[in-house]
Design an enzyme around this catalytic site. Structure first.
Site, PDB file in Angstrom:
ATOM      1  N   ARG A  26      38.220  10.023  13.311  1.00 52.83           N
ATOM      2  CA  ARG A  26      38.321   8.930  12.334  1.00 52.83           C
ATOM      3  C   ARG A  26      37.596   9.258  11.031  1.00 52.83           C
ATOM      4  O   ARG A  26      37.963   8.720   9.978  1.00 52.83           O
ATOM      5  CB  ARG A  26      37.762   7.638  12.927  1.00 52.83           C
ATOM      6  CG  ARG A  26      38.755   6.953  13.854  1.00 52.83           C
ATOM      7  CD  ARG A  26      38.181   5.689  14.443  1.00 52.83           C
ATOM      8  NE  ARG A  26      39.225   4.834  14.997  1.00 52.83           N
ATOM      9  CZ  ARG A  26      38.974   3.701  15.643  1.00 52.83           C
ATOM     10  NH1 ARG A  26      37.731   3.294  15.816  1.00 52.83           N
ATOM     11  NH2 ARG A  26      39.966   2.973  16.105  1.00 52.83           N
ATOM     12  N   GLY A  84      42.916   4.679  21.851  1.00 54.28           N
ATOM     13  CA  GLY A  84      41.832   5.630  22.057  1.00 54.28           C
ATOM     14  C   GLY A  84      41.944   6.424  23.340  1.00 54.28           C
ATOM     15  O   GLY A  84      41.641   7.619  23.379  1.00 54.28           O
TER      16      GLY A  84
HETATM   17  C1  3PG Z   1      38.500  -0.161  17.082  1.00 48.10           C
HETATM   18  O1  3PG Z   1      37.890   0.850  17.437  1.00 48.10           O
HETATM   19  O2  3PG Z   1      39.291  -0.775  17.815  1.00 48.10           O
HETATM   20  C2  3PG Z   1      38.318  -0.620  15.659  1.00 48.10           C
HETATM   21  O3  3PG Z   1      37.324   0.123  15.030  1.00 48.10           O
HETATM   22  C3  3PG Z   1      38.026  -2.092  15.624  1.00 48.10           C
HETATM   23  O4  3PG Z   1      36.873  -2.361  16.371  1.00 48.10           O
HETATM   24  P1  3PG Z   1      36.774  -3.740  17.143  1.00 48.10           P
HETATM   25  O5  3PG Z   1      37.833  -3.693  18.233  1.00 48.10           O
HETATM   26  O6  3PG Z   1      35.385  -3.795  17.684  1.00 48.10           O
HETATM   27  O7  3PG Z   1      37.069  -4.829  16.159  1.00 48.10           O
END
Ligand code: 3PG
Ligand code: MG
Length: 378
Positions: free
Chosen positions: A38, A320
Site C-alpha cells: 500500500r 487482503g
Molecule cells: C482497510 O484496510 O480495510 C482500510 O484501510 C480501511 O480500514 P478500516 O476497515 O479499519 O476502515
C-alpha cells in the site's frame, strides 16, 4: 454526473502544499511492516506531485485505535519506510488518534487542512468510509483523485460496465453474509460464479446436503437457496478436503459425515475452477478457497492462484487475504490488477460509487457534466 477531478484538474501545483490522503494501513508484526504494497502503490501520485515541485504531506489511518493515541498504532514504522521510498515527504500521525476522523467532525477537518492549498485522495482502501479526511477536505480545497484511486476506479467499475466475456467471479472466504451485496451485484453482470471457501457449506446446506461440523451460516441458507435459483451458472465444489471426526486429514465428496470439517476445496474442484478461469476473458477473485495458512489446506487456493497467473483473461484480485495468499505463492506479480482495497473494492463493485468519490465530484474545482462516461461517473 460530474467527472471526478484528476491531478491535471489541480492546475499548477508548483510551490503548493498538498495534503495527500493515503491508505497506509499496512500489516504490522510489532513495528515491522510485513507488506509495504500500500505504500508503494501511492508512489506514482507522490512522484507526479514532487516532479512538479509540490510540497507533499501524507496522512493515513493505521489499524483501529478508537479515537485515542495508541502507541502500537503509531505511524513511525510507516514513516520510516516512506522516507526510504520517497525522501522528503512528510507523514502526519495516525488520523484515527482523534475521534474527529471517524466522527467526520468539521473542526477536525478544519485543523487537518490548515495551511494546505490542495487535497489529493489516493486512499482507495479507505474511500468507502465517510471519515473526515476522506469527505471533508474536498468541501473546501481544490481536490483530485490520485493515480492509484483513478486506476482502482477504472478497473473495478470497468468490471461492472464492460467486462470482456466470459466474465467469471471466484469467491471464497468464510461468510456469505459479508459479501451478499457484492454477490448479488456480480450475479447481474457475470457469466458464472465459482464459490469456494467455507461459504460453500452454506450453499451445500441450501441444497440439503450434510456438512458435518463445517463452518456455515444458518441464517443465510435461504438466501443461498435463492441465489442458486437465480438462473446463473454457479460452480460449487464437488470434492472437499478437511478433517474427520478424529481430527485426521480426510477427503470427502459433497456430503460430509458427522463430526467432519471441510477446510479446503478438493483437487477435483480446484481443477474445475482452474478450467473456468482459463476459459474466461475476465476474472475477479475475492476470498481464499480454504485455510491456506495451513499447508495441508492450501492446495485449493494455490491452484486457483496459479490459474489466475496462467490464464490469458484480464485478472483482478481484491481483499487482503487473497493478496496475502498470492504473495505466499510468489504469484502477486502475475495478475493484472491487485486492488489495494478490501471492503472498498467490494463496495465499489456492489454500489458503483463510494463516499470518497462523491466528495471529490463535489469539489470546488470539479469539472462539469461528462455525458460520455455517465455510467462510471467519470
Ligand atoms: C482497510 O484496510 O480495510 C482500510 O484501510 C480501511 O480500514 P478500516 O476497515 O479499519 O476502515
Ligand atoms: Mg477493512
Amino acid at each position: 454526473m460530474a467527472r471526478i477531478p484528476t491531478l491535471e484538474d489541480l492546475g499548477d501545483v508548483s510551490g503548493k502544499r498538498v495534503l495527500l490522503r493515503t491508505d497506509f494501513n499496512v500489516p504490522l508484526d510489532g513495528t515491522t511492516i510485513t507488506d509495504d504494497f500500500r505504500i508503494r502503490a501511492a508512489l506514482p501520485t507522490i512522484e507526479w506531485l514532487i516532479a512538479r515541485d509540490a510540497e507533499v504531506v501524507c496522512a493515513s489511518h493505521l489499524g483501529r485505535p478508537k479515537g485515542k493515541p495508541t502507541p502500537e498504532f503509531s505511524m513511525a514504522p510507516v514513516r520510516a519506510r516512506l522516507a526510504e521510498l520517497a525522501p522528503g515527504v512528510e507523514l502526519l500521525e495516525n488520523l484515527r488518534f482523534d475521534a474527529g476522523e471517524e466522527g467526520n467532525d468539521a473542526d477536525f477537518t478544519a485543523r487537518l487542512i490548515e495551511g494546505f492549498d490542495l487535497y489529493v485522495n489516493d486512499a482507495f482502501g479507505a474511500s468507502h468510509r465517510a471519515h473526515a479526511s476522506i469527505v471533508g477536505p474536498p468541501k473546501v480545497l481544490p481536490s483530485a483523485m490520485g493515480r492509484l484511486l483513478q486506476k482502482e476506479v477504472d478497473v473495478l467499475l470497468g468490471l461492472r460496465t464492460n467486462p470482456k466475456r466470459p466474465f467469471v467471479a471466484v469467491l471464497g472466504g468464510a461468510k456469505i453474509s459479508d459479501k451478499l451485496g457484492v454477490v448479488e451485484a456480480l450475479l447481474d453482470v457475470v457469466d458464472a460464479l465459482a464459490i469456494g471457501g467455507a461459504m460453500c457449506f452454506t450453499f451445500f446446506a441450501a441444497q440439503g446436503k450434510s456438512i458435518g461440523d463445517s463452518l456455515f451460516e444458518p441464517d443465510q441458507v435461504e438466501t443461498c437457496a435463492r441465489l442458486l435459483d437465480a438462473g446463473k451458472t454457479i460452480h460449487l465444489p464437488d470434492d472437499i478436503v478437511g478433517v474427520d471426526a478424529n481430527g485426521t486429514y480426510a477427503t470427502f465428496g459433497t456430503w460430509l459425515p458427522d463430526g467432519a470439517k471441510g477446510l479446503d476445496i478438493g483437487p477435483g474442484s480446484a481443477a474445475a475452477f482452474s478450467d473456468v478461469i482459463m476459459d474466461a476473458r475476465t476474472v475477479f477473485w475475492n476470498g481464499p478457497m480454504g485455510m491456506f495458512e495451513d499447508e495441508r489446506f492450501a492446495a485449493g487456493t494455490r491452484t486457483v492462484a496459479q490459474a489466475m497467473a496462467d490464464t490469458k483473461a484480464f485478472t483482478v484480485v481484491g481483499g487482503g487475504d487473497v493478496v496475502a495468499a498470492l504473495g505466499q505463492f510468489g504469484l502477486d506479480d502475475e495478475v493484472d490488477h491487485v486492488s489495494t482495497g478490501g471492503g472498498a473494492s467490494l463496495e465499489l463493485i456492489e454500489l458503483g460509487d463510494l463516499p470518497g468519490l462523491e466528495a471529490l465530484r463535489a469539489a470546488p474545482n470539479a469539472p462539469g457534466e461528462d455525458p460520455g462516461r455517465e455510467e462510471t461517473g467519470r
